[in-house]
Design a protein around this motif. Structure first.
Motif, mmCIF file in Angstrom:
data_model
loop_
_atom_site.group_PDB
_atom_site.id
_atom_site.type_symbol
_atom_site.label_atom_id
_atom_site.label_comp_id
_atom_site.label_asym_id
_atom_site.label_seq_id
_atom_site.Cartn_x
_atom_site.Cartn_y
_atom_site.Cartn_z
ATOM 1 N N ASN A 164 -5.626 7.915 -7.513
ATOM 2 C CA ASN A 164 -5.441 7.771 -6.255
ATOM 3 C C ASN A 164 -6.177 6.700 -5.660
ATOM 4 O OD1 ASN A 164 -3.709 9.638 -6.102
ATOM 5 N ND2 ASN A 164 -5.106 11.463 -5.905
ATOM 6 N N SER A 165 -7.528 6.624 -6.214
ATOM 7 C CA SER A 165 -8.610 5.671 -5.636
ATOM 8 C C SER A 165 -7.796 4.304 -5.649
ATOM 9 C CB SER A 165 -9.808 5.644 -6.490
ATOM 10 O OG SER A 165 -10.421 6.902 -6.353
ATOM 11 N N ILE A 166 -7.469 3.846 -6.891
ATOM 12 C CA ILE A 166 -6.246 2.506 -6.937
ATOM 13 C C ILE A 166 -5.514 2.429 -5.756
ATOM 14 C CG2 ILE A 166 -4.727 1.331 -8.072
ATOM 15 C CD1 ILE A 166 -6.403 2.211 -10.781
ATOM 16 N N LYS A 167 -4.962 3.546 -5.757
ATOM 17 C CA LYS A 167 -3.950 3.531 -4.189
ATOM 18 C C LYS A 167 -4.481 3.403 -3.138
ATOM 19 C CE LYS A 167 -0.396 6.610 -6.559
ATOM 20 N NZ LYS A 167 0.261 8.174 -6.490
ATOM 21 N N VAL A 168 -5.543 3.886 -2.862
ATOM 22 C CA VAL A 168 -6.144 3.818 -1.445
ATOM 23 C C VAL A 168 -6.987 2.085 -1.260
ATOM 24 C CG1 VAL A 168 -8.046 4.459 0.179
ATOM 25 C CG2 VAL A 168 -6.743 6.173 -1.308
ATOM 26 N N SER A 203 -4.328 -0.231 -0.429
ATOM 27 C CA SER A 203 -3.841 -0.048 0.570
ATOM 28 C C SER A 203 -4.575 -0.672 1.675
ATOM 29 C CB SER A 203 -3.498 1.487 1.253
ATOM 30 O OG SER A 203 -3.314 1.484 2.342
ATOM 31 N N VAL A 204 -5.746 -0.690 1.438
ATOM 32 C CA VAL A 204 -6.883 -1.412 2.092
ATOM 33 C C VAL A 204 -6.766 -2.921 2.069
ATOM 34 C CG1 VAL A 204 -9.448 -1.560 2.565
ATOM 35 C CG2 VAL A 204 -8.775 0.576 2.119
ATOM 36 N N LEU A 205 -6.694 -3.330 0.699
ATOM 37 C CA LEU A 205 -6.615 -4.737 0.490
ATOM 38 C C LEU A 205 -5.178 -5.098 1.121
ATOM 39 C CD1 LEU A 205 -8.046 -4.805 -3.238
ATOM 40 C CD2 LEU A 205 -9.050 -5.395 -1.028
ATOM 41 N N ASP A 206 -4.253 -4.603 0.918
ATOM 42 C CA ASP A 206 -2.896 -5.125 1.691
ATOM 43 C C ASP A 206 -2.838 -4.943 2.985
ATOM 44 O OD1 ASP A 206 -2.022 -5.613 -0.987
ATOM 45 O OD2 ASP A 206 -0.889 -3.742 -1.204
ATOM 46 N N THR A 207 -3.557 -4.116 3.751
ATOM 47 C CA THR A 207 -3.488 -3.980 5.052
ATOM 48 C C THR A 207 -4.697 -4.762 5.707
ATOM 49 O OG1 THR A 207 -3.082 -1.621 4.841
ATOM 50 C CG2 THR A 207 -3.912 -2.491 7.087
#
Length: 359
Positions: free
Chosen positions: A72-76, A79-83
């Motif tokens: 889940n941490s990798i997912k978040v 998301s932050v890096l892509d956004t």
């Protein structure tokens, strides 16, 4: 151009951040693929730095819960890096929970934690926290009737109760840093001067302008605040090193300086909020007290005398969540201080919606 136009801290009443991430704007943008030990900028766009702290990869590694939190941490982070598309990332300590990692090489978990940044070709730097090389803590329940559970050790991806792949010996700061530096061309992390050991992550990076390649826009200092295998403290030797280096490379304090470390100074307790803080802050800000260093050895006195020090960046909490995030800012002897807190995945969407688009 005045310094203030180069360097801006994004803030509001509580400096809401995504997943232990906040962003620093400088009027430039980096060349992401440079392997050098400085950050070269490009003109025309803001230069963003994302900060990830307290990822705690490997937490409860022998359970179903722990590995799920890492996923889940990798997912978040992704998301932050892509956004936000930052140009540089800082890993601000407790990348792994070494006291929960049963394998001989904790760098395997460290590599997982930095993988979202590396896979996107973004350069980064790291500093150690108090959990990164902490000795393994044997769970008391392992000595009950049920015994030691079957452990899945990622070296061979096989079940084992003993052997080298599950040695419980831990991984030292030096080994962790060497692995990161040797195997990642985009890592700008360094093993600092040997006379500052056992502290390892003590170094300085500079952000350079493409138009003026020999004129730094800002200096980024990283200090190892200890913990794990030695006391939680920034030593007198480290403080003296910072004073000497900063006066040498920035004698007139003309260039702004940012200071990164993991465990907050004892002085943080004096200015931390005494009462509950409500929206727009989220996460653990109201759940725990400041967990400060064990002693103050002079670094704060040096920092407050340097007008070029624009911000201290550290954390206060050490409890586990799927993603640790959120921050608040305050003034400590006229120095802005950004202190990271912790949230979970459930707050991610609300944080996105609360972020001021004008920042």
């Amino acid at each position: 151009m005045p310094t203030s136009s180069y360097f801006t801290i994004l803030s509001n009443s509580c400096l809401v951040l995504l997943f232990q991430a906040f962003f620093i704007s400088i009027a430039a943008s980096s060349d992401r693929h440079t392997p050098e030990n400085h950050i070269r900028t490009r003109a025309g766009a803001p230069f963003k730095v994302a900060l990830f702290a307290d990822l705690h990869f490997g937490e409860n590694a022998w359970t179903d819960w722990g590995p799920k939190q890492d996923v889940n941490s990798i997912k978040v982070m992704s998301s932050v890096l892509d956004t936000e598309t930052p140009d540089f990332v800082v890993y601000l300590g407790d990348v792994v929970t070494a006291n929960n990692i049963p394998i001989a090489n904790a760098s395997l978990y460290w590599d997982q934690a930095i993988s979202p940044t590396r896979s996107r070709g973004i350069p980064w730097a790291s500093v150690f926290g108090n959990h990164d090389d902490a000795p393994f803590e044997w769970p008391m329940e392992w000595f009950a009737a049920s015994g030691i559970p079957q452990l899945v050790c990622p070296v061979l991806n096989s079940v084992s109760l003993s052997g080298e792949e599950c040695s419980f010996r831990g991984t030292s700061r030096l080994e962790l840093m060497k692995n990161e530096m040797d195997n990642n061309v985009l890592s700008l992390s360094k093993s600092g001067p040997q006379d500052l050991w056992p502290g390892i992550s003590n170094y300085v990076l500079q952000v350079l302008s493409k138009e003026k390649p020999h004129t730094p826009l800002v200096y980024l200092y990283f200090l190892d605040s200890g913990g794990g295998t030695y006391p939680e403290v920034i030593s007198t030797a480290q403080a003296d090193w910072f004073k000497r280096i900063s006066e040498e490379i920035n004698p007139d304090s003309r260039v702004p300086e940012l200071i990164f470390w993991h465990i907050p100074s004892k002085a943080y307790k004096k200015v931390a909020p005494k009462f509950r803080i409500h929206k727009p802050c989220v996460g653990s800000i109201n759940k725990e007290k400041v967990a400060a260093q064990e002693a103050e050895m002079g670094i704060m006195k040096i920092l407050v005398k340097r007008p070029s020090v624009k911000c201290l960046l550290g954390i206060t909490m050490d409890w586990t969540g799927v993603a640790h995030t959120g921050s608040f800012g305050f003034a400590l002897l006229d120095i802005p201080v950004m202190v990271d807190m912790e949230i979970g995945l459930e707050d991610l969407e609300s944080l996105k919606s609360m972020r001021d688009p004008s920042l």
